[in-house]
Design an enzyme around this catalytic site. Structure first.
Site, PDB file in Angstrom:
ATOM      1  N   ARG A  36      -4.781 -14.551 -47.836  1.00 15.21           N
ATOM      2  CA  ARG A  36      -5.336 -14.949 -49.131  1.00 15.21           C
ATOM      3  C   ARG A  36      -5.182 -16.433 -49.427  1.00 15.21           C
ATOM      4  NH1 ARG A  36      -3.193  -9.567 -52.357  1.00 15.21           N
ATOM      5  NH2 ARG A  36      -4.820  -8.235 -51.516  1.00 15.21           N
TER       6      ARG A  36
ATOM      7  N   GLY B  31      -5.033   0.686 -55.100  1.00 17.21           N
ATOM      8  CA  GLY B  31      -4.534   1.870 -54.390  1.00 17.21           C
ATOM      9  C   GLY B  31      -4.550   1.715 -52.884  1.00 17.21           C
TER      10      GLY B  31
ATOM     11  N   GLU C 101       9.558   1.379 -70.463  1.00 15.47           N
ATOM     12  CA  GLU C 101       8.304   0.648 -70.241  1.00 15.47           C
ATOM     13  C   GLU C 101       7.922  -0.036 -71.548  1.00 15.47           C
ATOM     14  OE1 GLU C 101       5.927  -0.051 -67.786  1.00 15.47           O
ATOM     15  OE2 GLU C 101       5.084  -1.114 -69.511  1.00 15.47           O
TER      16      GLU C 101
ATOM     17  N   ILE D  10       2.016  -2.293 -52.465  1.00 17.67           N
ATOM     18  CA  ILE D  10       2.383  -0.906 -52.799  1.00 17.67           C
ATOM     19  C   ILE D  10       3.492  -0.427 -51.864  1.00 17.67           C
ATOM     20  CG2 ILE D  10       1.566   1.476 -52.957  1.00 17.67           C
ATOM     21  CD1 ILE D  10      -1.105   0.506 -53.884  1.00 17.67           C
TER      22      ILE D  10
ATOM     23  N   ALA E  92       7.386   0.741 -58.181  1.00 14.87           N
ATOM     24  CA  ALA E  92       8.798   0.550 -57.842  1.00 14.87           C
ATOM     25  C   ALA E  92       9.692   1.303 -58.816  1.00 14.87           C
ATOM     26  CB  ALA E  92       9.143  -0.937 -57.826  1.00 14.87           C
TER      27      ALA E  92
END
Lengths: 489, 489
Positions: free
Chosen positions: B313, B66, B52, B463, B33
């Protein structure tokens, strides 16, 4: 008895505004939690004030049903019902889906007996002589006030405040918690002469709280924007049982000083409210005391039961919402004797009376043969001593539903209680999101807090929660000594 | 290409501290993001910086699998799989139990195709030539990077930042959002040369953000205090798949300036992680790509399946936790071909190889006759084209599980994703709890936000969410013009 009158002095807030009044303890909200806190704070000798934004005191508490769950009570003992704080705690955890903060839930159950005694001995609250069996409770453990309303407790609390000379100041809206540079709570900014809901009304005042501020501001069931943030299904087309002032400003003020939001998206709908009136109304108590324990609830399109009428509220409202049905609760002339609001319900058309099942079925267009079959099966269940179909716990001496006239109420779920709120510890101190330690000078109790009930609060567990944690908050706020309190004004 | 170097000037923060550096857009966080936001912000001509806190960029994104869900993709078209943003949106709502903010969920589904194209055409990301069918998705719609890791997207994002001369500054920890008197965001206070997790390390710096701050700080799966506030069951005895820096400071900073917390108590556990290694490890991808779609999961004590291996999940981890079992996923020599991390798994002992079912059952003490029966029933199901027992959606050309050698992995749920966070609107503006209007100058994207996924995020939807809203946040922050930005420094 303490002198609760404000002192005026020349000290300043951290951002250099003068204080208008000074107290030791400032309590925000005049419901069960707030008034209990004020009494306990004053008892420690603290100069205490209660601020209430509405024109009349009591908030949601005053209009509630006056139902209070107590584990191991004198009435249970008298009626031979075995119960314990442990059993009540386990009931809370089961309904709460394990999300409850266990140390808080346990305190409520453990202190339920003490708090009942306090309301009777200290406040002179009067209760009816019967116990009620509410959904999700393993046994009947619910007292109800003589008046069948929360004001049966609120009025004695107010009388006690008056006796102790604790001012209860109406039309006083919290706008901000005032902190010092370290983030310790110094006092509150309010608008007095505030006229709900006009945010520009009234005048800004700053109140110093030398020992602590107790937030007892209730939930946000009537704040449609905040509740749809948490659950987008609860838009303005869904009614609420709450009073119009349940709008959550206390919660946002607390978040802004670093309080931890807990379980905000768990918002409870009540399964017992009437489709034929607004809000909590008179029908809710009819369903709670008669319709569900002594009657059955059927889907009017099929004539069949679809859920255990005494399961926890989430299960019941989920069943009602998901199946998209119009439920009707039905009770006969025996069961209806337990309803405390029958006359009002009949007068307002919320409950209808029918001389026969045929008449009832025709009115609600329920398929009659299926309704007969449902009742037959249920009555047969009773003779076996258990509800075979849905496992509803049966109240003692339950009779078959058979004796006309029959009474019925159309139901629909309404937003009722916010399980979520800010996190407290077992001393009712508000914790900080930065280090999970208490924010000095900030206490909270009642529906503004979260974690006690987890995913779902059981009916009649709110009053006991409010009183237990209100008392703890008041005691601890009264006993707190901030650095500033040491200094003479 | 923009000049992203900081300007130094003499203006002051609202509380009279000097600014150390000045930018137009300050992005906090260097995952999907954050980097996507920085690229889009710089594209508008804004002087942009990425901060960061860790020593290396990428956060959780870099170590993720990924996997990216795309509705109506070229690969789907090529393989004849019918899909649409509407179908993906409905899958999200179903898993989210209707708690999703529909306008946000819809945006993710609708822009999934665009964002995939952007990663390929703008960034040069390489994907494998096959689609994956993850739990809760109606159809196979999940791309996977050529490297089977999120760094397959993070590295191209970083390269693009480099190309655009956007500084990505490590060891820079957000400590506070700086507002003006009206509550508008002016910039950030950080510690640079910060050494995680030492909160005293580094030096305080104040960065002006003339146009906006983008929070892309991720979730709080590794903040044990905050996650147990929300769900007391998730204490330190429960592992997490996340990198150690997933500690939620961005969330608390945002709450303190009035952001709205949404769905914080919905914390997702991943059902595919290995019992035999810490964190995300190498086993998760084995289970995701081979074990669940091409194999079955059995309870080792009974030898029976107990849940649809491709359900969402929450259903799977609830089944695993509630039944208190040790699940084992089993795949044969055909199914294992889909595993991208097999060699590493075998080397680390996370996956074991067995020459026969007998050998496998003996090793895990699974009752052999029951295991045989389970496999027989499942294989018979396949010949009928559907999973009769649990309704698992079957991948195309699925073969019976029969051909030795067999491969197996022991599983246990680990804290994986925080569905909750702060509320944004469809422009990625952070909303204020006071009026539900945007907080001027504050944007957010990715796991720090809440509401998009409701009660449960589907696998491979993170993602796409991060990239869609990261890009929106960056574009809008870059285009924002604060009052102050008008004035020359």
């Amino acid at each position: 008895m303490t002198d609760s009158g404000p002192d005026r002095c020349n000290s300043m807030t951290y951002d250099d505004q003068p204080w208008d009044q000074e107290y030791d303890v400032v309590v925000i909200g005049s419901g069960f939690a707030g008034l209990a806190a004020a009494i306990e704070a004053a008892q420690t000798g603290a100069r205490t004030v209660v601020l209430e934004k509405m024109r009349i005191p009591g908030g949601n508490s005053a209009i509630s049903g006056g139902l209070i769950a107590v584990a191991g009570s004198p009435l249970q003992h008298h009626k031979g019902i075995e119960d314990s704080p442990e059993l009540m705690f386990n009931d809370m955890l089961k309904a709460g889906m394990g999300l409850n903060h266990p140390e808080l839930a346990r305190l409520v159950a453990e202190q339920s007996g003490d708090v009942l005694r306090w309301t009777i001995e200290k406040l002179g609250v009067e209760y009816q002589d019967s116990l009620n069996h509410l959904g999700g409770h393993s046994v009947p453990r619910t007292y109800i006030t003589a008046t069948s309303t929360g004001s049966g407790i609120i009025q004695p609390l107010l009388a006690e405040c008056h006796k102790m000379a604790i001012p209860v100041q109406m039309k006083s809206q919290l706008t901000r918690l005032i902190t010092d540079q370290r983030g310790h709570i110094q006092g509150v900014e309010i608008r007095d002469n505030y006229l709900f809901p006009n945010s520009d009304s009234g005048n800004v005042q700053r109140l110093r709280a030398h020992r602590g501020v107790v937030l007892a501001t209730g939930g946000f069931s009537r704040d449609i924007l905040l509740r749809t943030s948490q659950d987008p299904r609860l838009g303005e087309n869904i009614d609420s049982t709450n009073h119009v002032g349940a709008t959550g400003e206390g919660l946002s003020s607390a978040l802004q000083v670093g309080a931890i939001p807990v379980h905000l998206s768990w918002i409870q709908l009540g399964p017992w409210a009437s489709l034929d009136e607004k809000g909590w109304g008179v029908g809710s108590m009819f369903t709670l005391l008669a319709g569900f324990p002594y009657g059955i609830m059927v889907d009017s399109s099929s004539g069949k039961r679809f859920v255990n009428e005494l399961s926890d509220r989430k299960l019941r409202t989920d069943a009602m919402l998901m199946k998209n049905i119009t439920p009707v609760a039905i009770v006969d002339s025996e069961g209806v004797k337990n309803a405390s609001t029958l006359d009002k319900c009949l007068k307002r058309g919320v409950v209808k009376k029918f001389n026969s099942l045929e008449e009832l079925a025709a009115f609600y267009t329920i398929p009659l043969p299926q309704l007969h079959q449902t009742l037959e099966r249920y009555n047969l269940s009773l003779s076996h001593g258990r509800d075979i179909e849905f496992g509803k716990p049966l109240v003692k001496d339950l009779k078959p539903i058979a004796k006309p006239p029959f009474y019925a109420i159309r139901l629909l779920p309404k937003v009722h209680h916010c399980m979520g709120g800010i996190q407290i510890n077992s001393h009712a101190q508000v914790l900080s999101i930065h280090d999970h330690q208490p924010i000095p000078g900030l206490f909270a109790a009642g529906e503004v807090t979260g974690g006690i009930h987890g995913a779902s609060r059981l009916g009649s567990n709110a009053i006991v929660d409010c009183l237990v944690f209100g008392r703890i908050a008041g005691k601890n706020a009264g006993a707190a000594r901030s650095d500033a309190a040491m200094k003479p004004c």
